[in-house]
Write a protein that holds these residues in place. Sequence first.
Motif, PDB file in Angstrom:
ATOM      1  N   GLY A   1     -13.433   6.763 -14.460  1.00  0.00           N
ATOM      2  CA  GLY A   1     -12.860   6.263 -13.213  1.00  0.00           C
ATOM      3  C   GLY A   1     -13.836   6.506 -12.071  1.00  0.00           C
TER       4      GLY A   1
ATOM      5  N   PHE B   1      -1.761   3.794 -15.355  1.00  0.00           N
ATOM      6  CA  PHE B   1      -1.286   3.903 -13.971  1.00  0.00           C
ATOM      7  C   PHE B   1       0.238   3.910 -13.974  1.00  0.00           C
TER       8      PHE B   1
ATOM      9  N   THR C   1      -0.111   7.447  -7.393  1.00  0.00           N
ATOM     10  CA  THR C   1      -0.591   6.061  -7.333  1.00  0.00           C
ATOM     11  C   THR C   1      -0.116   5.358  -6.059  1.00  0.00           C
TER      12      THR C   1
ATOM     13  N   THR D   1      -6.374  -1.713  -3.741  1.00  0.00           N
ATOM     14  CA  THR D   1      -6.827  -0.996  -4.941  1.00  0.00           C
ATOM     15  C   THR D   1      -5.756  -1.085  -6.024  1.00  0.00           C
ATOM     16  N   GLN D   2      -4.499  -0.921  -5.618  1.00  0.00           N
ATOM     17  CA  GLN D   2      -3.402  -1.025  -6.592  1.00  0.00           C
ATOM     18  C   GLN D   2      -3.424  -2.400  -7.260  1.00  0.00           C
TER      19      GLN D   2
ATOM     20  N   THR E   1      -5.968  -4.423  -7.660  1.00  0.00           N
ATOM     21  CA  THR E   1      -7.122  -4.527  -8.561  1.00  0.00           C
ATOM     22  C   THR E   1      -6.808  -3.890  -9.899  1.00  0.00           C
ATOM     23  N   TYR E   2      -6.218  -2.702  -9.846  1.00  0.00           N
ATOM     24  CA  TYR E   2      -5.859  -2.019 -11.087  1.00  0.00           C
ATOM     25  C   TYR E   2      -4.862  -2.864 -11.893  1.00  0.00           C
ATOM     26  N   ARG E   3      -3.877  -3.425 -11.164  1.00  0.00           N
ATOM     27  CA  ARG E   3      -2.811  -4.160 -11.855  1.00  0.00           C
ATOM     28  C   ARG E   3      -3.380  -5.336 -12.654  1.00  0.00           C
TER      29      ARG E   3
ATOM     30  N   ARG F   1      -6.016  -5.483 -14.225  1.00  0.00           N
ATOM     31  CA  ARG F   1      -6.707  -5.029 -15.446  1.00  0.00           C
ATOM     32  C   ARG F   1      -5.742  -4.584 -16.537  1.00  0.00           C
TER      33      ARG F   1
ATOM     34  N   PHE G   1       2.397  -1.506 -13.281  1.00  0.00           N
ATOM     35  CA  PHE G   1       2.234  -0.068 -13.490  1.00  0.00           C
ATOM     36  C   PHE G   1       3.366   0.415 -14.387  1.00  0.00           C
TER      37      PHE G   1
ATOM     38  N   ASP H   1      -0.027   3.111 -21.419  1.00  0.00           N
ATOM     39  CA  ASP H   1      -0.828   2.529 -20.337  1.00  0.00           C
ATOM     40  C   ASP H   1      -0.723   1.009 -20.226  1.00  0.00           C
TER      41      ASP H   1
ATOM     42  N   LEU I   1      -3.988  -0.953 -21.054  1.00  0.00           N
ATOM     43  CA  LEU I   1      -5.227  -0.827 -20.273  1.00  0.00           C
ATOM     44  C   LEU I   1      -6.393  -0.291 -21.098  1.00  0.00           C
TER      45      LEU I   1
END
Length: 237
Positions: free
Chosen positions: A139, A177, A183, A190-191, A193-195, A197, A203, A230, A233
């Motif tokens: 990370g 996440f 979180t 940022t949240q 962007t993570y979502r 992926r 989440f 996850d 992910l």
Amino acid sequence: MVPRHVFVTGASRGIGQAVAKAFFALGDNVSTLDRQGVGPGIEDPRVAAWAGDLTSTDQIAEAFKQAEAKFGKVEVLIANAGIVKDQLLIRMTDQDFASVMDVNLTGTFRCVRRALTSMTPRRSGAIILIGSVVGSIGGTGQVNYAASKAALVGLARSVARETGGRGITANVIAPGFIETDMTAALPPATQETYRTRIPAARFGRVEDVAQAAVFLANAPYVNGAVIPVDGGLGMGH
Ligand code: NDP
């Protein structure tokens, strides 16, 4: 089912709180440990909150002593408490690195060592460590955190080898996440962007992680495993 004594660290909120609630719902006796002794907010004689800092071997020992005087020997340990101190490596101080290791890795080691003194003579027990998908995939800004979580896998697998013959299991849950304070503190961009992926496109919920802990506590032939929770992910890693 005879109620077990389940000891959960970091259950004052987030994932640990959900884990405590899940075992309480099964009828188990639940002890929790956090720095203030806040506990999971369950008012019931089957739940006891103890105060202690994971960086202190003595405080952990005292909490276990009091907990075992109340509910008997600890049979299930969920070492969940953890912290982040994110920073790009180039700017990360020795203190940022050492403090995260002291809570996430050494604090877990201290709890596992204490729990095993109760589990080994009984020749049964379940040790469940809360790692992270970041321990496998890394990370940005999380060198300290990712290293601490990756190390939990080696810790658990070594414990599995040392104690498997005595009916004790040691496994890791690797959440992705999960919707918690941790979180929620991330910037919305940022949240998002993570979502994008995450194959599940959302989440996770704290209950998703709690259910994995319940499974592992009831799975005597699962040992040395890393269970990802996850949404895909980490693709199974
Ligand atoms: P929270 O920050 O919401 O809760 C952390 C808990 O740990 C609190 O109860 C806190 O209590 C306790 N704690 C922190 N430091 C110490 C300490 N030194 N001694 C004793 N207790 C301590 O975390 P989450 O619920 O989000 O995460 C729980 C675990 O899951 C952590 O290990 C985290 O790394 C891991 N995880 C979380 C993910 C997520 O998306 N949320 C993803 C992957 C892994 P207090 O501060 O009052 O002492």
